[in-house]
Design an enzyme around this catalytic site. Structure first.
Site, PDB file in Angstrom:
ATOM      1  N   ARG A   1       0.812  -1.223   0.000  1.00  0.00           N
ATOM      2  CA  ARG A   1       0.000   0.000   0.000  1.00  0.00           C
ATOM      3  C   ARG A   1       0.845   1.273   0.000  1.00  0.00           C
ATOM      4  O   ARG A   1       0.376   2.329   0.391  1.00  0.00           O
ATOM      5  CB  ARG A   1      -0.994   0.011   1.165  1.00  0.00           C
ATOM      6  CG  ARG A   1      -2.027  -1.109   1.096  1.00  0.00           C
ATOM      7  CD  ARG A   1      -3.175  -0.861   2.056  1.00  0.00           C
ATOM      8  NE  ARG A   1      -4.186  -1.899   1.909  1.00  0.00           N
ATOM      9  CZ  ARG A   1      -4.241  -2.989   2.664  1.00  0.00           C
ATOM     10  NH1 ARG A   1      -3.343  -3.175   3.622  1.00  0.00           N
ATOM     11  NH2 ARG A   1      -5.185  -3.887   2.472  1.00  0.00           N
TER      12      ARG A   1
ATOM     13  N   LYS B   1       4.237  11.039 -12.231  1.00  0.00           N
ATOM     14  CA  LYS B   1       3.422  10.160 -13.062  1.00  0.00           C
ATOM     15  C   LYS B   1       4.120   8.804 -13.182  1.00  0.00           C
ATOM     16  O   LYS B   1       5.270   8.738 -13.606  1.00  0.00           O
ATOM     17  CB  LYS B   1       3.207  10.757 -14.449  1.00  0.00           C
ATOM     18  CG  LYS B   1       2.172  11.853 -14.498  1.00  0.00           C
ATOM     19  CD  LYS B   1       1.888  12.268 -15.927  1.00  0.00           C
ATOM     20  CE  LYS B   1       0.774  13.289 -16.011  1.00  0.00           C
ATOM     21  NZ  LYS B   1       0.490  13.694 -17.408  1.00  0.00           N
TER      22      LYS B   1
ATOM     23  N   GLU C   1      11.857  16.614 -25.702  1.00  0.00           N
ATOM     24  CA  GLU C   1      11.189  17.087 -24.491  1.00  0.00           C
ATOM     25  C   GLU C   1      11.803  18.391 -23.990  1.00  0.00           C
ATOM     26  O   GLU C   1      11.123  19.185 -23.343  1.00  0.00           O
ATOM     27  CB  GLU C   1      11.241  16.010 -23.405  1.00  0.00           C
ATOM     28  CG  GLU C   1      10.482  14.737 -23.743  1.00  0.00           C
ATOM     29  CD  GLU C   1       8.976  14.844 -23.530  1.00  0.00           C
ATOM     30  OE1 GLU C   1       8.490  15.950 -23.208  1.00  0.00           O
ATOM     31  OE2 GLU C   1       8.282  13.821 -23.698  1.00  0.00           O
TER      32      GLU C   1
ATOM     33  N   LYS D   1       9.231  22.243 -15.446  1.00  0.00           N
ATOM     34  CA  LYS D   1       8.333  21.162 -15.060  1.00  0.00           C
ATOM     35  C   LYS D   1       7.964  21.260 -13.588  1.00  0.00           C
ATOM     36  O   LYS D   1       6.800  21.045 -13.213  1.00  0.00           O
ATOM     37  CB  LYS D   1       8.954  19.800 -15.356  1.00  0.00           C
ATOM     38  CG  LYS D   1       8.025  18.650 -14.959  1.00  0.00           C
ATOM     39  CD  LYS D   1       7.996  17.539 -15.930  1.00  0.00           C
ATOM     40  CE  LYS D   1       6.841  16.590 -15.662  1.00  0.00           C
ATOM     41  NZ  LYS D   1       7.033  15.283 -16.305  1.00  0.00           N
TER      42      LYS D   1
ATOM     43  N   GLU E   1      -3.297  17.366 -12.818  1.00  0.00           N
ATOM     44  CA  GLU E   1      -3.982  17.829 -14.028  1.00  0.00           C
ATOM     45  C   GLU E   1      -5.444  18.150 -13.762  1.00  0.00           C
ATOM     46  O   GLU E   1      -6.336  17.806 -14.550  1.00  0.00           O
ATOM     47  CB  GLU E   1      -3.861  16.800 -15.163  1.00  0.00           C
ATOM     48  CG  GLU E   1      -2.469  16.716 -15.750  1.00  0.00           C
ATOM     49  CD  GLU E   1      -2.393  15.819 -16.991  1.00  0.00           C
ATOM     50  OE1 GLU E   1      -3.456  15.481 -17.547  1.00  0.00           O
ATOM     51  OE2 GLU E   1      -1.281  15.465 -17.378  1.00  0.00           O
TER      52      GLU E   1
ATOM     53  N   ARG F   1      -1.228  21.632 -15.927  1.00  0.00           N
ATOM     54  CA  ARG F   1      -0.278  20.548 -16.187  1.00  0.00           C
ATOM     55  C   ARG F   1      -0.507  19.904 -17.553  1.00  0.00           C
ATOM     56  O   ARG F   1       0.413  19.342 -18.146  1.00  0.00           O
ATOM     57  CB  ARG F   1      -0.341  19.493 -15.079  1.00  0.00           C
ATOM     58  CG  ARG F   1       0.706  18.402 -15.275  1.00  0.00           C
ATOM     59  CD  ARG F   1       0.924  17.536 -14.059  1.00  0.00           C
ATOM     60  NE  ARG F   1       1.943  16.542 -14.341  1.00  0.00           N
ATOM     61  CZ  ARG F   1       2.519  15.767 -13.431  1.00  0.00           C
ATOM     62  NH1 ARG F   1       2.185  15.883 -12.160  1.00  0.00           N
ATOM     63  NH2 ARG F   1       3.433  14.884 -13.773  1.00  0.00           N
TER      64      ARG F   1
ATOM     65  N   ASN G   1       1.618  18.070 -22.108  1.00  0.00           N
ATOM     66  CA  ASN G   1       1.307  17.015 -23.068  1.00  0.00           C
ATOM     67  C   ASN G   1       1.366  17.485 -24.520  1.00  0.00           C
ATOM     68  O   ASN G   1       0.900  16.787 -25.420  1.00  0.00           O
ATOM     69  CB  ASN G   1      -0.085  16.444 -22.774  1.00  0.00           C
ATOM     70  CG  ASN G   1      -0.152  15.729 -21.446  1.00  0.00           C
ATOM     71  OD1 ASN G   1       0.763  14.981 -21.091  1.00  0.00           O
ATOM     72  ND2 ASN G   1      -1.215  15.961 -20.690  1.00  0.00           N
TER      73      ASN G   1
ATOM     74  N   HIS H   1       1.779  15.016 -27.375  1.00  0.00           N
ATOM     75  CA  HIS H   1       1.647  13.654 -26.857  1.00  0.00           C
ATOM     76  C   HIS H   1       0.405  12.913 -27.365  1.00  0.00           C
ATOM     77  O   HIS H   1       0.450  11.701 -27.533  1.00  0.00           O
ATOM     78  CB  HIS H   1       1.662  13.673 -25.334  1.00  0.00           C
ATOM     79  CG  HIS H   1       3.028  13.879 -24.755  1.00  0.00           C
ATOM     80  ND1 HIS H   1       3.757  15.028 -24.964  1.00  0.00           N
ATOM     81  CD2 HIS H   1       3.805  13.078 -23.983  1.00  0.00           C
ATOM     82  CE1 HIS H   1       4.923  14.929 -24.336  1.00  0.00           C
ATOM     83  NE2 HIS H   1       4.968  13.768 -23.739  1.00  0.00           N
TER      84      HIS H   1
ATOM     85  N   HIS I   1       1.335   9.561 -28.962  1.00  0.00           N
ATOM     86  CA  HIS I   1       0.922   8.259 -28.446  1.00  0.00           C
ATOM     87  C   HIS I   1       0.208   7.446 -29.521  1.00  0.00           C
ATOM     88  O   HIS I   1       0.329   6.212 -29.556  1.00  0.00           O
ATOM     89  CB  HIS I   1       0.019   8.442 -27.230  1.00  0.00           C
ATOM     90  CG  HIS I   1       0.759   8.847 -26.000  1.00  0.00           C
ATOM     91  ND1 HIS I   1       0.122   9.281 -24.851  1.00  0.00           N
ATOM     92  CD2 HIS I   1       2.078   8.901 -25.715  1.00  0.00           C
ATOM     93  CE1 HIS I   1       1.027   9.581 -23.929  1.00  0.00           C
ATOM     94  NE2 HIS I   1       2.215   9.355 -24.439  1.00  0.00           N
TER      95      HIS I   1
ATOM     96  N   HIS J   1       9.806   7.100 -27.873  1.00  0.00           N
ATOM     97  CA  HIS J   1       8.796   8.018 -27.334  1.00  0.00           C
ATOM     98  C   HIS J   1       9.112   9.471 -27.690  1.00  0.00           C
ATOM     99  O   HIS J   1       8.236  10.215 -28.152  1.00  0.00           O
ATOM    100  CB  HIS J   1       8.705   7.868 -25.816  1.00  0.00           C
ATOM    101  CG  HIS J   1       7.801   8.865 -25.170  1.00  0.00           C
ATOM    102  ND1 HIS J   1       6.434   8.857 -25.358  1.00  0.00           N
ATOM    103  CD2 HIS J   1       8.066   9.930 -24.367  1.00  0.00           C
ATOM    104  CE1 HIS J   1       5.893   9.861 -24.683  1.00  0.00           C
ATOM    105  NE2 HIS J   1       6.857  10.525 -24.075  1.00  0.00           N
TER     106      HIS J   1
END
Length: 368
Positions: A121, A143, A185, A227, A237, A242, A246, A249, A253, A267
């Site tokens: 947990r 993330k 990036e 960032k 987000e 935020r 992206n 992206h 993606h 990527h």
């Protein structure tokens, strides 16, 4: 060494940036070790080129360690590898007070952070990114995720690291293609809201790619500061701030999905192509001047990054690429938002994109 703060309310942490930190990381990590021992997750590539020096620094600080090696590449972000990693952590008697160390690129950081979030947990973890893309993007912000058959990063959680250690010297071990993928990036931060940083990228790309230490330090520091500022303003987000990170992206993606999340398209390469597409689609919608889109594509071309579907090894129909986009985790209430631009440094979130028009645009892009 430079310290950059990520100012999250109740959970702040530092990003330590400096040349040679891999060789002295043990001293930084001593407060995060339990009973003088740490658990490291890395991959087979980093295990060969970086782990020996990193392990020596731990030993110099009087720390012992155990290491788990993932296979190198995007394929490691899978249910099977997550299960293996969690079983290893439990076998090593991980405790909730432990800080698991992610030593590697974005794949290692993503799966390690997610495992740390779910095992017992929740444990803490430390990011030690070894690729440019991970240093300027994925290691900061919390993330974490794995991929699934439905798409990239669709199974994950927000789980902030306790510390990030960035050593620009490890970039010397990167192939030129990996360096370029990470550079996409870096450029992104200029395109979002810092046109003066994009100007700097244009003026300094040759020095950066040639290994100039100051150029690399400055680019990484500016990227990480940007960032950290955005993450502190909108960690999960919720406000839309935020989401600006992206840029490129949603397109990217879809391209990654079409190429099977393989070495065919890295990527960062997908993000570069996605940013070029975002600029050209913004021109199509009348948001952006064409010369701005041309300027961005020219800079990405100079970095040897793809800016067209053809260069990204994609020949799918617009409808097929839009279908990939519909699996995007940013979809909400049946609407898929896109990051578009009014120009360099002027990114905004558009929630009114007609997907049929998007498919027509992507069909036309196949001939570019």
């Amino acid at each position: 060494m430079e310290r950059i703060a990520v100012d999250l309310k109740g959970r702040p942490y530092d990003i330590c940036l400096g040349q040679g930190l891999i060789a002295t990381a043990g001293a930084l990590l001593t407060p995060y070790a339990r009973d003088g021992r740490v658990l490291i997750v890395t991959d087979t590539h980093v295990g060969q080129y970086v782990l020996p020096q990193f392990a020596a620094s731990l030993q110099d600080a009087g720390l012992s360690y155990a290491a788990h090696l993932l296979p190198a590449g995007e394929g490691a972000k899978s249910w099977a590898e997550l299960e293996r990693l969690v079983d290893w952590l439990l076998g090593e008697h991980v405790e909730r007070s432990d800080h698991i160390i992610a030593l590697g690129g974005g794949v290692v950081g993503d799966i390690t952070g997610f495992a740390a979030h779910i095992v017992k947990r929740g444990c803490r973890f430390v990011q030690v990114p070894t690729t440019l893309l991970a240093q300027v993007d994925s290691s900061v912000g919390g993330k974490t995720a794995i991929n699934s058959a439905a798409g990239k990063n669709l199974v994950g959680a927000f789980h902030q690291p306790a510390l990030v250690i960035i050593d620009p010297d490890v970039l010397e071990t990167l192939p030129r293609r990996e360096l370029g993928a990470g550079y996409a990036e870096v450029v992104k931060y200029g395109l979002i809201d810092a046109p003066e940083f994009f100007d700097w990228c244009e003026a300094n790309i040759d020095a950066f790619m040639a290994g100039d230490a100051e150029a690399r330090r400055y680019a990484i520091a500016r990227s990480v500061e940007a960032k950290a500022r955005i993450v502190a303003a909108d960690e999960q987000e919720l406000t839309g701030v935020r989401a600006l990170l992206n840029l490129g992206h949603t397109f990217g993606h879809a391209l990654e999905a079409e190429t099977g999340y393989s070495e065919k398209l890295l990527h960062g390469e997908a993000v570069a192509a996605g940013m070029a597409l975002a600029f050209r689609y913004s021109v199509r919608r009348g948001h952006c001047a064409e010369d701005e889109a041309v300027r961005v594509a020219a800079h990405l071309d100079k970095a040897r990054l793809p800016t067209t579907l053809r260069a990204a090894h994609v020949d799918a129909s617009g409808d097929r690429l839009v279908e990939h986009m519909l699996h995007d985790k940013k979809k909400s209430g049946g609407t898929l938002p896109f990051l578009l631009v009014n120009g360099i440094g002027k990114t905004f979130l558009a929630k009114d994109v007609d997907l049929a028009d998007m498919a027509d645009f992507l069909d036309a892009e196949r001939d570019r």
